[in-house]
Motif scaffolding. Sequence first.
Motif, mmCIF file in Angstrom:
data_model
loop_
_atom_site.group_PDB
_atom_site.id
_atom_site.type_symbol
_atom_site.label_atom_id
_atom_site.label_comp_id
_atom_site.label_asym_id
_atom_site.label_seq_id
_atom_site.Cartn_x
_atom_site.Cartn_y
_atom_site.Cartn_z
ATOM 1 N N LYS A 17 0.894 -1.144 0.066
ATOM 2 C CA LYS A 17 -0.013 0.124 -0.013
ATOM 3 C C LYS A 17 0.873 1.255 -0.051
ATOM 4 C CE LYS A 17 -3.791 2.174 2.390
ATOM 5 N NZ LYS A 17 -4.609 2.029 3.775
ATOM 6 N N PRO A 18 0.576 2.110 -0.792
ATOM 7 C CA PRO A 18 1.342 3.281 -0.998
ATOM 8 C C PRO A 18 1.246 4.439 0.254
ATOM 9 C CG PRO A 18 -0.224 3.391 -2.651
ATOM 10 C CD PRO A 18 -0.329 1.998 -2.243
ATOM 11 N N ASP A 68 -0.304 10.479 5.220
ATOM 12 C CA ASP A 68 0.794 10.423 5.913
ATOM 13 C C ASP A 68 1.690 11.534 6.027
ATOM 14 O OD1 ASP A 68 0.395 7.392 6.442
ATOM 15 O OD2 ASP A 68 0.690 7.213 3.918
ATOM 16 N N LEU A 69 1.837 12.361 5.021
ATOM 17 C CA LEU A 69 2.617 13.669 5.071
ATOM 18 C C LEU A 69 2.027 14.648 4.145
ATOM 19 C CD1 LEU A 69 6.261 13.428 4.880
ATOM 20 C CD2 LEU A 69 5.164 14.589 3.260
ATOM 21 N N VAL A 70 2.316 15.745 4.759
ATOM 22 C CA VAL A 70 1.711 17.222 3.971
ATOM 23 C C VAL A 70 3.137 17.777 3.608
ATOM 24 C CG1 VAL A 70 0.674 19.126 3.960
ATOM 25 C CG2 VAL A 70 -0.344 17.269 5.069
ATOM 26 N N ILE A 71 3.139 18.079 2.391
ATOM 27 C CA ILE A 71 4.414 19.136 1.937
ATOM 28 C C ILE A 71 3.544 20.481 1.586
ATOM 29 C CG2 ILE A 71 6.425 19.446 0.212
ATOM 30 C CD1 ILE A 71 6.188 16.396 -0.329
ATOM 31 N N LEU A 72 4.547 21.471 2.488
ATOM 32 C CA LEU A 72 3.796 22.960 2.306
ATOM 33 C C LEU A 72 4.835 23.611 1.340
ATOM 34 C CD1 LEU A 72 3.135 23.630 5.972
ATOM 35 C CD2 LEU A 72 1.648 22.534 4.312
ATOM 36 N N CYS A 73 4.188 24.046 0.059
ATOM 37 C CA CYS A 73 4.735 24.918 -0.646
ATOM 38 C C CYS A 73 4.005 26.438 -0.726
ATOM 39 C CB CYS A 73 4.889 24.216 -2.183
ATOM 40 S SG CYS A 73 5.688 22.676 -2.188
ATOM 41 N N LEU A 74 4.106 26.919 0.249
ATOM 42 C CA LEU A 74 3.289 28.143 0.688
ATOM 43 C C LEU A 74 4.069 29.214 1.108
ATOM 44 C CD1 LEU A 74 0.531 26.382 2.863
ATOM 45 C CD2 LEU A 74 0.186 26.918 0.455
ATOM 46 N N PRO A 75 3.631 30.463 1.275
ATOM 47 C CA PRO A 75 4.123 31.508 1.722
ATOM 48 C C PRO A 75 4.205 31.500 3.238
ATOM 49 C CG PRO A 75 2.681 32.334 0.230
ATOM 50 C CD PRO A 75 2.443 30.988 0.377
ATOM 51 N N ASP A 76 5.334 32.360 3.914
ATOM 52 C CA ASP A 76 5.323 31.705 5.426
ATOM 53 C C ASP A 76 4.372 31.872 6.181
ATOM 54 O OD1 ASP A 76 8.379 31.624 4.548
ATOM 55 O OD2 ASP A 76 8.901 32.898 6.063
ATOM 56 N N ASP A 77 3.571 33.083 6.058
ATOM 57 C CA ASP A 77 2.308 33.098 6.743
ATOM 58 C C ASP A 77 1.445 31.993 6.680
ATOM 59 O OD1 ASP A 77 3.369 35.370 8.333
ATOM 60 O OD2 ASP A 77 2.185 36.709 6.877
ATOM 61 N N ALA A 78 1.272 31.553 5.557
ATOM 62 C CA ALA A 78 0.040 30.500 5.338
ATOM 63 C C ALA A 78 0.559 29.247 5.565
ATOM 64 C CB ALA A 78 -0.187 30.536 3.555
ATOM 65 N N ALA A 79 2.017 29.003 5.637
ATOM 66 C CA ALA A 79 2.549 27.783 5.991
ATOM 67 C C ALA A 79 2.304 27.879 7.477
ATOM 68 C CB ALA A 79 3.895 27.776 5.818
#
Length: 327
Positions: A17-18, A68-79
Amino acid sequence: MSVAETTKAPTAGTAKKPATVFVDGGSGTTGLGINERLKLQGDVAVKTIPDDKRKDPAAKKALMEEVDLVILCLPDDAAKETVALIDSMGTSGPKVLDASTAYRVAPDWAYGFPELTPDQAGKIKAAKKVSNPGCYPTGAIALLRPIVDAGLLQSDYPVTVNAVSGYSGGGKSMIASFEDGSAPSFELYGLGFEHKHLPEMQLYSNLTQRPIFVPSVGNYRQGMLVSIPLQLDTLPGKPTGADLQAALAKRYAGSTYVSAMPLQNDATKGGRIEPEALNDTNQLELYVFASDKHHQAVLVARLDNLGKGASGAAVQNMRLMLGLADQ
């Protein structure tokens, strides 16, 4: 090693299972690069959220409960807002890999440069929160940390870091200005001495004195050179270029992605290096150009600002955090 070479489907008979991943903010340069690489990950499934729900906290929380995991590619405040949402989920919250600058020097986050020290990859693997490094610091830290740790460069040395990147690292407005011809062919920037990459550059290089950092951008899409000049007679023990190269070679021996290249000294012909040779890879090459005659050296790191400097590093860290075999 190309993107294709670093990602492949599991062989027959070993499928399981991936792992599940959500990329929050996948429309920017880093997010797009991560998504392209994830398409080639046979052991990772990517979950998405409808465009009209991207800013809906309840919808985002519901999705994050499934991955399982979230990758954040957001501006600092949104992150920071998304991390607060994950924190509110307690033990049911996913692991998080943040590509912004918001948490790169936070003590409770693991720094996502696996080659930093011999035990750093293990720290990333065990961490629930990892900050993806900046592109320029990746090159500078890779050069400086081994020679500081080896006692060849004092921690209070007045370090100067010069660097040039392709315009893809500057965000949508910079990319547009270069592609429509309105940008200059070359420019220095960050001359207000407050570049956002300086804190991590200093901290993870083990420097007690803030370096001078002079970034620049050229009229080409991607590829990066980071260079650090040194007066060898001012360093402890007056090391040679060979001593510096040996320290780099020792630190990165056996590394998949970081290579200490052969010494370039007085007898080496050429004395040139261009920034685009590692484009579309997760590789990082480290050079020592040295003159025994003049007792000077220039350390140089070459990498793809979109690869080991951003998206490639994120996928490398993701695989460590998910306990997946390195590809």
